[in-house]
Scaffold this motif. Structure first.
Motif, PDB file in Angstrom:
ATOM      1  N   UNK A 231       0.820  -1.206   0.000  1.00 13.30           N
ATOM      2  CA  UNK A 231       0.000   0.000   0.000  1.00 13.30           C
ATOM      3  C   UNK A 231       0.853   1.255   0.000  1.00 13.30           C
ATOM      4  N   UNK A 232       1.870   1.266   0.843  1.00 18.89           N
ATOM      5  CA  UNK A 232       2.766   2.423   0.899  1.00 18.89           C
ATOM      6  C   UNK A 232       3.590   2.560  -0.372  1.00 18.89           C
ATOM      7  N   UNK A 233       3.851   1.449  -1.046  1.00 18.77           N
ATOM      8  CA  UNK A 233       4.582   1.508  -2.313  1.00 18.77           C
ATOM      9  C   UNK A 233       3.820   2.350  -3.327  1.00 18.77           C
ATOM     10  N   UNK A 234       2.499   2.135  -3.417  1.00 18.58           N
ATOM     11  CA  UNK A 234       1.669   2.941  -4.304  1.00 18.58           C
ATOM     12  C   UNK A 234       1.559   4.371  -3.767  1.00 18.58           C
ATOM     13  N   UNK A 235       1.357   4.485  -2.478  1.00 18.92           N
ATOM     14  CA  UNK A 235       1.179   5.768  -1.803  1.00 18.92           C
ATOM     15  C   UNK A 235       2.396   6.678  -1.990  1.00 18.92           C
ATOM     16  N   UNK A 236       3.599   6.098  -1.920  1.00 19.24           N
ATOM     17  CA  UNK A 236       4.832   6.889  -1.906  1.00 19.24           C
ATOM     18  C   UNK A 236       5.629   6.825  -3.213  1.00 19.24           C
ATOM     19  N   UNK A 237       5.588   5.675  -3.897  1.00 16.78           N
ATOM     20  CA  UNK A 237       6.449   5.498  -5.064  1.00 16.78           C
ATOM     21  C   UNK A 237       5.677   5.007  -6.283  1.00 16.78           C
ATOM     22  N   UNK A 238       4.367   5.039  -6.214  1.00 14.04           N
ATOM     23  CA  UNK A 238       3.551   4.503  -7.300  1.00 14.04           C
ATOM     24  C   UNK A 238       3.726   5.260  -8.606  1.00 14.04           C
ATOM     25  N   UNK A 239       3.725   4.501  -9.689  1.00 12.93           N
ATOM     26  CA  UNK A 239       3.694   5.111 -11.010  1.00 12.93           C
ATOM     27  C   UNK A 239       2.283   5.650 -11.245  1.00 12.93           C
ATOM     28  N   UNK A 240       2.106   6.411 -12.306  1.00 13.81           N
ATOM     29  CA  UNK A 240       0.804   7.037 -12.539  1.00 13.81           C
ATOM     30  C   UNK A 240      -0.314   6.001 -12.622  1.00 13.81           C
ATOM     31  N   UNK A 241      -0.085   4.890 -13.295  1.00 13.09           N
ATOM     32  CA  UNK A 241      -1.125   3.865 -13.404  1.00 13.09           C
ATOM     33  C   UNK A 241      -1.472   3.305 -12.029  1.00 13.09           C
ATOM     34  N   UNK A 242      -0.450   3.090 -11.182  1.00 13.01           N
ATOM     35  CA  UNK A 242      -0.698   2.621  -9.811  1.00 13.01           C
ATOM     36  C   UNK A 242      -1.604   3.599  -9.075  1.00 13.01           C
ATOM     37  N   UNK A 243      -1.298   4.876  -9.198  1.00 13.05           N
ATOM     38  CA  UNK A 243      -2.034   5.899  -8.460  1.00 13.05           C
ATOM     39  C   UNK A 243      -3.444   6.092  -9.008  1.00 13.05           C
ATOM     40  N   UNK A 244      -3.581   5.959 -10.308  1.00  9.39           N
ATOM     41  CA  UNK A 244      -4.912   6.056 -10.905  1.00  9.39           C
ATOM     42  C   UNK A 244      -5.820   4.971 -10.338  1.00  9.39           C
ATOM     43  N   UNK A 245      -5.332   3.743 -10.302  1.00  7.36           N
ATOM     44  CA  UNK A 245      -6.138   2.626  -9.796  1.00  7.36           C
ATOM     45  C   UNK A 245      -6.411   2.781  -8.292  1.00  7.36           C
ATOM     46  N   UNK A 246      -5.414   3.269  -7.557  1.00  8.21           N
ATOM     47  CA  UNK A 246      -5.581   3.479  -6.122  1.00  8.21           C
ATOM     48  C   UNK A 246      -6.636   4.552  -5.846  1.00  8.21           C
ATOM     49  N   UNK A 247      -6.513   5.705  -6.485  1.00 15.03           N
ATOM     50  CA  UNK A 247      -7.478   6.795  -6.255  1.00 15.03           C
ATOM     51  C   UNK A 247      -8.874   6.375  -6.686  1.00 15.03           C
ATOM     52  N   UNK A 248      -8.968   5.667  -7.806  1.00 13.12           N
ATOM     53  CA  UNK A 248     -10.275   5.190  -8.249  1.00 13.12           C
ATOM     54  C   UNK A 248     -10.888   4.271  -7.202  1.00 13.12           C
ATOM     55  N   UNK A 249     -10.080   3.393  -6.624  1.00 13.48           N
ATOM     56  CA  UNK A 249     -10.549   2.488  -5.567  1.00 13.48           C
ATOM     57  C   UNK A 249     -11.075   3.279  -4.371  1.00 13.48           C
TER      58      UNK A 249
END
Length: 214
Positions: A96-114
Motif C-alpha cells: 500500500x505504501x509503495x503505491x502511496x509513496x512510489x507509485x507510477x501514474x497507473x498505480x495511483x490512478x487505480x488506487x485513487x479510483x478504488x
C-alpha cells in the motif's frame, strides 16, 4: 536484530519481491533495504500483534501525511486492506505504501479510483461524487441550499471525468481524464501525500530521520 529475526525478514523480502514480479500482489517498488525499514516501522506500530489495526493506521495518516478527514482515512484503509479483514498485514502495509509513496501514474490512478468507488462496482456514480465532494466543499450561507452547490460541482467534475458520456466514470474514463490533466487525480478528495510529507517519510525509511516513537 536476532539471527532468526533477520532470516525471517530476509525470507519475507524475497517472497514479497517474487510475488510483486509475478503480479500475485500489488506492485512493490521499494528496494530490499527500504522494505526492511518499513517492516521495522510496522513492528513498532503493531507491538506484540502481527497486524495493524484501523486506529493505528489512521494515526499514521494524520501525523505523517496530514490526512484528517475521517471518511477519506477509512477509504484509504480499505484500499490498503486488500483482503478486507479489517487489519493490515505487513505485506498490505508495504505494498500500500509503495503505491502511496512510489507509485507510477497507473498505480495511483487505480488506487485513487478504488478510494472514490465507494460501492466497489467499478464505476464512480453521481451519488458517489456527491458524497465525496459534499465533505470538502466550503459551507455556503444558511440562506442557500448547500446541496445545490454540491450538485453543481458534481456536474462540473462529471463532465471532466465521464469521457464516454454514459453518466458515470469508469476506470478507463478516469485514466483518460487524468492522463489529460493530472490535477484530476485527486479531484474527489485528497488521498495521497503532498510532496513535502512524502519526502519526509522517505527520509524516515532511509534512516535520515529518527523513527523513535513512530
Amino acid at each position: 536484530m536476532a539471527t532468526s529475526q533477520r532470516k525471517s525478514q530476509e525470507q519475507f523480502i524475497q517472497n514479497l519481491t517474487k510475488k510483486s514480479k509475478n503480479g500475485t500482489c500489488l506492485p512493490c517498488r521499494f528496494s530490499p533495504p527500504e522494505i526492511a525499514s518499513l517492516l521495522n516501522m510496522f513492528q513498532q506500530l503493531c507491538g506484540s500483534n502481527s497486524k495493524l489495526d484501523r486506529s493505528s493506521f489512521r494515526d499514521v495518516l494524520m501525523t505523517r501525511f496530514k490526512i484528517t478527514d475521517d471518511f477519506i482515512m477509512d477509504r484509504v484503509f480499505r484500499a490498503f486492506d486488500t483482503d478486507n479483514d479489517g487489519y493490515l498485514k505487513a505485506e498490505e502495509w508495504i505494498c500500500g505504501l509503495s503505491i502511496f509513496l512510489k507509485g507510477r501514474m497507473e498505480d495511483r490512478i487505480r488506487y485513487c479510483f478504488c478510494v472514490y468507488d465507494l460501492n466497489g462496482d467499478g464505476y464512480i456514480s453521481r451519488e458517489e461524487m456527491f458524497h465525496m465532494l459534499k465533505r470538502c466543499l466550503v459551507k455556503q450561507s444558511t440562506e442557500e441550499d448547500p446541496d445545490e452547490g454540491v450538485k453543481e460541482l458534481v456536474e462540473i467534475v462529471l463532465k471532466k471525468l465521464d469521457i464516454d458520456h454514459d453518466g458515470k466514470c469508469s476506470v478507463k474514463d478516469f485514466r483518460t481524464a487524468v492522463e489529460s490533466d493530472s490535477l484530476l487525480l485527486e479531484s474527489l478528495g485528497q488521498c495521497l501525500p503532498c510532496d513535502t510529507l512524502l519526502e519526509d517519510f522517505m527520509q524516515l525509511i532511509h534512516g535520515k530521520l529518527t523513527t523513535k516513537n513512530f
